[in-house]
Scaffold this active site. Structure first.
Site, PDB file in Angstrom:
ATOM      1  N   SER A 165     -42.565   4.945  31.243  1.00 31.64           N
ATOM      2  CA  SER A 165     -42.490   5.182  29.803  1.00 31.64           C
ATOM      3  C   SER A 165     -41.482   6.301  29.527  1.00 31.64           C
ATOM      4  CB  SER A 165     -43.884   5.512  29.267  1.00 31.64           C
ATOM      5  OG  SER A 165     -43.880   5.573  27.859  1.00 31.64           O
TER       6      SER A 165
ATOM      7  N   ASP B 132     -44.721  -6.132  26.941  1.00 27.96           N
ATOM      8  CA  ASP B 132     -44.486  -4.787  26.401  1.00 27.96           C
ATOM      9  C   ASP B 132     -43.742  -4.899  25.069  1.00 27.96           C
ATOM     10  OD1 ASP B 132     -43.845  -2.143  25.894  1.00 27.96           O
ATOM     11  OD2 ASP B 132     -43.215  -1.704  27.952  1.00 27.96           O
TER      12      ASP B 132
ATOM     13  N   HIS C  86     -47.463  -2.336  27.301  1.00 28.69           N
ATOM     14  CA  HIS C  86     -46.796  -1.148  27.823  1.00 28.69           C
ATOM     15  C   HIS C  86     -47.665  -0.402  28.841  1.00 28.69           C
ATOM     16  CE1 HIS C  86     -43.905   2.096  27.832  1.00 28.69           C
ATOM     17  NE2 HIS C  86     -44.844   2.980  27.521  1.00 28.69           N
TER      18      HIS C  86
END
Length: 525
Positions: free
Chosen positions: A240, A472, A506
């Site tokens: 991330s 995602d 995600h």
């Protein structure tokens, strides 16, 4: 029509009565009629909304806690709704200051957008054993709101946010590597951030804290590495926002970073991601308690934080997962409805305006459990650093950042291979292991792709693993392909690229130990 207009102007306004309409007569009042009027006009009790009242109740608890102790040590409130979860959620707890180490850098740190920070602290934790040559180090970068506690330690046995990925034989194998994880500059878990004391004033920085960049965070980490006498990283690993940091580390120090791992990250934030983070900051800054960031002597903007976390959670998971996990199922009927027999009357279930669907109760729980665990200003500053991150050549030139030359030394070999006699396999190791899944070139490549390739030229000789997740929505898989394409355009033939399926969105990097962990372990070991 002129004639009609003049005629009407002469006549003037008139009142019309509908045909056969009876003339209005005064109502006749009687004692019975008075009672009827009173009963029908009596105001009904106003409805109650527990989800709204919860904010006031939390505010009251916070006010009480401030009278007896420091707010920073108060425990977060408990949600009324239990998490309707059958899947593992990332552990997220406030770390104990006694369980991590702190490095104080007493010299000024140059910043991208502001004058130098006079000094700063970096909180960090470590796992594994540092080799005598200090060449087995992996720097692990965190996401936006994570602490340095990535895995349990002797000082802090509670599970970390990447617990199942760190340890003997795991993705980050502590039998081979020495892992360092820091709380980022700008954070609130031991590293200097808006909630820290400004040494020049003796007061908390609040929103006087300088705007940060991802590059600033990485530079602070390398100050720590210098302090520890670590001149070479075996690998830089991040997920991330940590993936942004991982790429930035390889860009800033190509000679010092042996390998780069980027999981569900990007080289430039998309308008969609910027919009979602802007929405989070907006609801947070609209909370009256935020007080332009100067809330440390009062109450934190807990309502804004709860709403911001709910928005963020929507971007962290995926619709298909929620369809499987919650569907359109409703929460159990409240006790008040059961006690009155309303649910057994045969009439339809009356929808509630507060959380009613299980997905609503899940978002409510996530916001409630987070809103007092993290500093609001840290969220604002760090999320903005994510928004402005951009590795295209034009963006780098605007920041007056001069790209360093690509790595000239050969990339490091894994410890397992270094211990074996030299062979041709040593020379071709990284080329042979770059067995990435191929993907077709985009039919309409983005206009910025050549600029991105030019910006990524410092990484031309650095082995890089790119992992993307098809579900995602925060960092779409197209962005991962874009990073791999741009790196290959630099001439890098040591790029490994994989796309993962699944429905976790995600947050896959936190939950899919088998596939994410397996790809990392294969690339590093």
């Amino acid at each position: 029509m002129p004639g009609v207009t003049s005629h009407l102007s002469k006549v003037g306004p008139r009142r019309f009565r509908l045909p056969h309409a009876p003339a209005r007569r005064p109502a006749i009042r009687s004692p019975a009629n008075e009672a009827s009027i009173a009963s029908t006009s009596k105001p009904r009790d106003r409805p109650k909304f527990p989800c709204v009242e919860a904010h006031a109740a939390r505010e009251s608890r916070l006010r009480s806690s401030r009278q007896s102790s420091n707010l920073a040590t108060s425990s977060p409130s408990t949600s009324r709704a239990l998490p309707p979860s059958a899947e593992p959620e990332p552990p997220y707890e406030r770390p104990n200051p006694r369980s991590y180490k702190t490095y104080n850098h007493s010299k000024p740190l140059p910043l991208t957008y502001a004058p130098a920070l006079p000094e700063f602290d970096i909180a960090y934790e470590t796992w594994g054993t540092l080799s005598p040559a200090k060449d087995n180090v992996i720097l692990l970068h965190t996401g936006l709101s994570a602490s340095s506690h990535a895995a349990s330690t002797d000082l802090n046995p509670s599970e970390g946010w990447w617990e199942k990925f760190i340890g003997p034989g795991r993705a980050l194998d502590t039998n081979q590597f020495f892992i360092i994880c820091t709380n980022v500059l700008g954070g609130c878990y031991g590293s200097t951030g808006p909630s820290s004391i400004d040494p020049t004033t003796g007061q908390r920085y609040a929103t006087r804290f300088p705007i940060l960049s991802i590059f600033d965070m990485v530079r602070a980490q390398f100050c720590l590495l210098d302090h520890l006498g670590i001149h070479q990283l075996y690998a830089s690993v991040g997920c991330s926002m940590g993936a942004m940091q991982s790429l930035a580390a390889g860009w800033l120090h190509p000679e010092r970073v042996g390998k780069v791992v980027s999981i569900s990250g990007t080289t430039r934030s998309s308008p969609g991601a910027i919009a979602m983070r802007f929405a989070q900051r907006s609801v947070l800054m609209a909370d009256p308690n935020w007080n332009n960031g100067f809330y440390y002597d009062g109450l934190p903007p807990h309502t804004g934080m709860k709403l911001a976390r709910q928005i963020a959670t929507i971007t962290y998971r995926s619709g298909p997962e929620w369809d499987q996990r919650f569907g359109r199922r409703l929460r159990p009927a409240p006790q008040s409805a059961l006690s009155t027999g309303a649910e057994d009357s045969g009439s339809p279930r009356v929808p509630a305006l507060c959380p009613d669907f299980l997905i609503e109760t899940y978002l409510d729980y996530q916001g409630e459990s987070f809103c007092l665990k993290y500093d609001a200003n840290s969220l604002i500053y760090i999320s903005k650093a994510m928004d402005v991150f951009d590795l295209t050549s034009s963006a780098l030139a605007e920041l007056r950042l001069t790209p360093p030359p690509p790595r000239s030394a050969p990339p490091p070999l894994p410890p397992s291979l270094v211990s074996q006699p030299s062979s041709p396999a040593h020379q071709h190791y990284h080329w042979l292991t770059s067995h990435s899944k191929s993907h077709p070139p985009p039919p309409n490549p983005p206009a910025h792709l050549p600029e991105l390739a030019e910006g990524l030229r410092p990484l031309a000789n650095t082995p890089t693993l790119i992992l993307g997740v098809q579900s995602d929505i925060l960092f779409p898989v197209e962005q991962q392909r874009e990073v791999a394409d741009a790196l290959r355009m630099t001439g890098n033939n040591m790029v490994s690229y994989y796309e993962l399926g699944g429905v976790w969105g995600h947050d896959t990097f936190l939950l899919d130990v088998q596939n994410v962990g397996g790809a990392i372990r294969g690339f590093l070991s």
